[in-house]
Write a protein that holds these residues in place. Structure first.
Motif, PDB file in Angstrom:
ATOM      1  N   GLU A  92       0.840  -1.192   0.000  1.00  0.00           N
ATOM      2  CA  GLU A  92       0.000   0.000   0.000  1.00  0.00           C
ATOM      3  C   GLU A  92       0.875   1.242   0.000  1.00  0.00           C
ATOM      4  O   GLU A  92       2.070   1.192   0.309  1.00  0.00           O
ATOM      5  CB  GLU A  92      -0.928   0.013   1.220  1.00  0.00           C
ATOM      6  CG  GLU A  92      -0.207   0.134   2.543  1.00  0.00           C
ATOM      7  CD  GLU A  92      -1.148   0.122   3.733  1.00  0.00           C
ATOM      8  OE1 GLU A  92      -2.296  -0.334   3.592  1.00  0.00           O
ATOM      9  OE2 GLU A  92      -0.728   0.591   4.812  1.00  0.00           O
ATOM     10  N   ILE A  93       0.258   2.343  -0.402  1.00  0.00           N
ATOM     11  CA  ILE A  93       0.872   3.655  -0.249  1.00  0.00           C
ATOM     12  C   ILE A  93      -0.011   4.448   0.688  1.00  0.00           C
ATOM     13  O   ILE A  93      -1.221   4.237   0.746  1.00  0.00           O
ATOM     14  CB  ILE A  93       1.030   4.375  -1.608  1.00  0.00           C
ATOM     15  CG1 ILE A  93      -0.306   4.415  -2.366  1.00  0.00           C
ATOM     16  CG2 ILE A  93       2.110   3.722  -2.448  1.00  0.00           C
ATOM     17  CD1 ILE A  93      -0.270   5.201  -3.665  1.00  0.00           C
ATOM     18  N   ALA A  94       0.591   5.338   1.454  1.00  0.00           N
ATOM     19  CA  ALA A  94      -0.161   6.085   2.458  1.00  0.00           C
ATOM     20  C   ALA A  94       0.293   7.537   2.481  1.00  0.00           C
ATOM     21  O   ALA A  94       1.423   7.863   2.086  1.00  0.00           O
ATOM     22  CB  ALA A  94       0.031   5.460   3.845  1.00  0.00           C
ATOM     23  N   LEU A  95      -0.575   8.401   2.949  1.00  0.00           N
ATOM     24  CA  LEU A  95      -0.244   9.825   3.030  1.00  0.00           C
ATOM     25  C   LEU A  95       1.039  10.041   3.825  1.00  0.00           C
ATOM     26  O   LEU A  95       1.886  10.843   3.446  1.00  0.00           O
ATOM     27  CB  LEU A  95      -1.398  10.593   3.683  1.00  0.00           C
ATOM     28  CG  LEU A  95      -2.710  10.705   2.898  1.00  0.00           C
ATOM     29  CD1 LEU A  95      -3.760  11.415   3.750  1.00  0.00           C
ATOM     30  CD2 LEU A  95      -2.501  11.457   1.584  1.00  0.00           C
ATOM     31  N   GLU A  96       1.182   9.308   4.927  1.00  0.00           N
ATOM     32  CA  GLU A  96       2.266   9.586   5.862  1.00  0.00           C
ATOM     33  C   GLU A  96       3.658   9.248   5.313  1.00  0.00           C
ATOM     34  O   GLU A  96       4.651   9.795   5.778  1.00  0.00           O
ATOM     35  CB  GLU A  96       2.050   8.816   7.171  1.00  0.00           C
ATOM     36  CG  GLU A  96       0.869   9.289   8.004  1.00  0.00           C
ATOM     37  CD  GLU A  96      -0.467   8.753   7.509  1.00  0.00           C
ATOM     38  OE1 GLU A  96      -0.471   7.922   6.558  1.00  0.00           O
ATOM     39  OE2 GLU A  96      -1.510   9.159   8.053  1.00  0.00           O
ATOM     40  N   ASN A  97       3.729   8.330   4.327  1.00  0.00           N
ATOM     41  CA  ASN A  97       5.066   7.918   3.865  1.00  0.00           C
ATOM     42  C   ASN A  97       5.127   7.816   2.344  1.00  0.00           C
ATOM     43  O   ASN A  97       5.857   6.991   1.801  1.00  0.00           O
ATOM     44  CB  ASN A  97       5.452   6.573   4.493  1.00  0.00           C
ATOM     45  CG  ASN A  97       4.585   5.422   3.995  1.00  0.00           C
ATOM     46  OD1 ASN A  97       3.569   5.623   3.338  1.00  0.00           O
ATOM     47  ND2 ASN A  97       4.990   4.204   4.307  1.00  0.00           N
ATOM     48  N   HIS A  98       4.378   8.674   1.663  1.00  0.00           N
ATOM     49  CA  HIS A  98       4.257   8.544   0.210  1.00  0.00           C
ATOM     50  C   HIS A  98       5.544   8.914  -0.526  1.00  0.00           C
ATOM     51  O   HIS A  98       5.835   8.362  -1.595  1.00  0.00           O
ATOM     52  CB  HIS A  98       3.110   9.408  -0.309  1.00  0.00           C
ATOM     53  CG  HIS A  98       3.401  10.886  -0.271  1.00  0.00           C
ATOM     54  ND1 HIS A  98       3.878  11.575  -1.365  1.00  0.00           N
ATOM     55  CD2 HIS A  98       3.313  11.792   0.740  1.00  0.00           C
ATOM     56  CE1 HIS A  98       4.046  12.845  -1.035  1.00  0.00           C
ATOM     57  NE2 HIS A  98       3.707  13.003   0.237  1.00  0.00           N
TER      58      HIS A  98
END
Length: 239
Positions: A92-98
């Protein structure tokens, strides 16, 4: 109302604020500003994709998909499937570690194989069904060429038409290339003879996809989604 507020995006991923705002404008233009959806990203990891990983094109697409997802889903995360001959990664990709996330994922992957769409579609379908989601799914499916098995890919698109999932294919490469002829045909598969609703779209983003401006990219990602939603709701596929 967006699933995630501007303040949340500013706090978690300030570099995505402009994308978040551009996605909002496109959603409003398409009458989708009150919709919810589970957003997925599928990434082609076949050998010919090396230049697009190297020049940041895949990372740029991932960032844009995150900016869109922040309006349609409330968890700030997008499931991602990397595929070639088989599934290379489900993550997954996430806002916090994009930032730089695509490079970190690819660094841990092995051989870049062929281009089997159907294995990626199968993985996304399984994830969606197992998640128990009630909202429909918007699947952004990136590739730089046609599938190794056209018959398998076509069968999956037709069978998946009964599910609340829309497949938006985006091609990296020369828009006039014959590599995309299959995707153009897939986009036009007959309804209802081959599938109960038109559940797939396609557009080519060119040889340097980063040059497609944000507004245009979002408009093309969302261009056929509203029509699918109406057709799928009319048939009871989407509640």
């Amino acid at each position: 109302m967006p699933a995630l507020s501007l303040q949340k995006v500013e706090e978690s991923a300030p570099a995505l604020v402009s994308l978040y705002k551009s996605a909002a404008a496109s959603l409003e233009r398409h009458g989708l500003d009150d919709e919810t959806a589970a957003v997925y990203l599928v990434v082609d990891h076949s050998g010919s994709m090396r230049p697009y990983f190297k020049d940041g094109s895949v990372q740029a697409l991932a960032d844009r998909v995150l900016g869109l997802s922040a309006h349609l889903d409330d968890d700030g995360r997008v499931p991602v499937v990397f595929f070639s001959t088989d599934i290379d990664a489900e993550t997954e990709i996430a806002l916090e570690n994009h930032q730089g996330r695509i490079g970190r994922i690819v660094a841990n992957l092995g051989h870049m194989g062929r281009t089997n769409y159907h294995v990626a579609m199968d993985a996304v379908i399984d994830h969606y069904l197992e998640s128990g989601a009630s909202a429909p799914a918007l699947v952004v499916f990136q590739t730089d060429g046609g599938p190794s098995s056209r018959l398998a890919a076509e069968r999956y698109v037709c069978k998946a038409a009964t599910l609340p999932m829309f497949w938006q294919f985006i091609g990296f490469g020369n828009p006039r290339s014959h590599q995309f002829d299959f995707l153009r045909r897939l986009d036009e598969l007959a309804v209802p003879e081959r599938r109960c609703v038109d559940n797939a779209g396609f557009f080519a983003a060119g040889t340097d996809p980063r040059k497609v401006n944000d507004a245009q990219l979002y408009d093309r990602l969302l261009g056929e989604f509203p029509q699918w939603l109406r057709a799928a709701r009319a048939r009871g596929i989407v509640r």
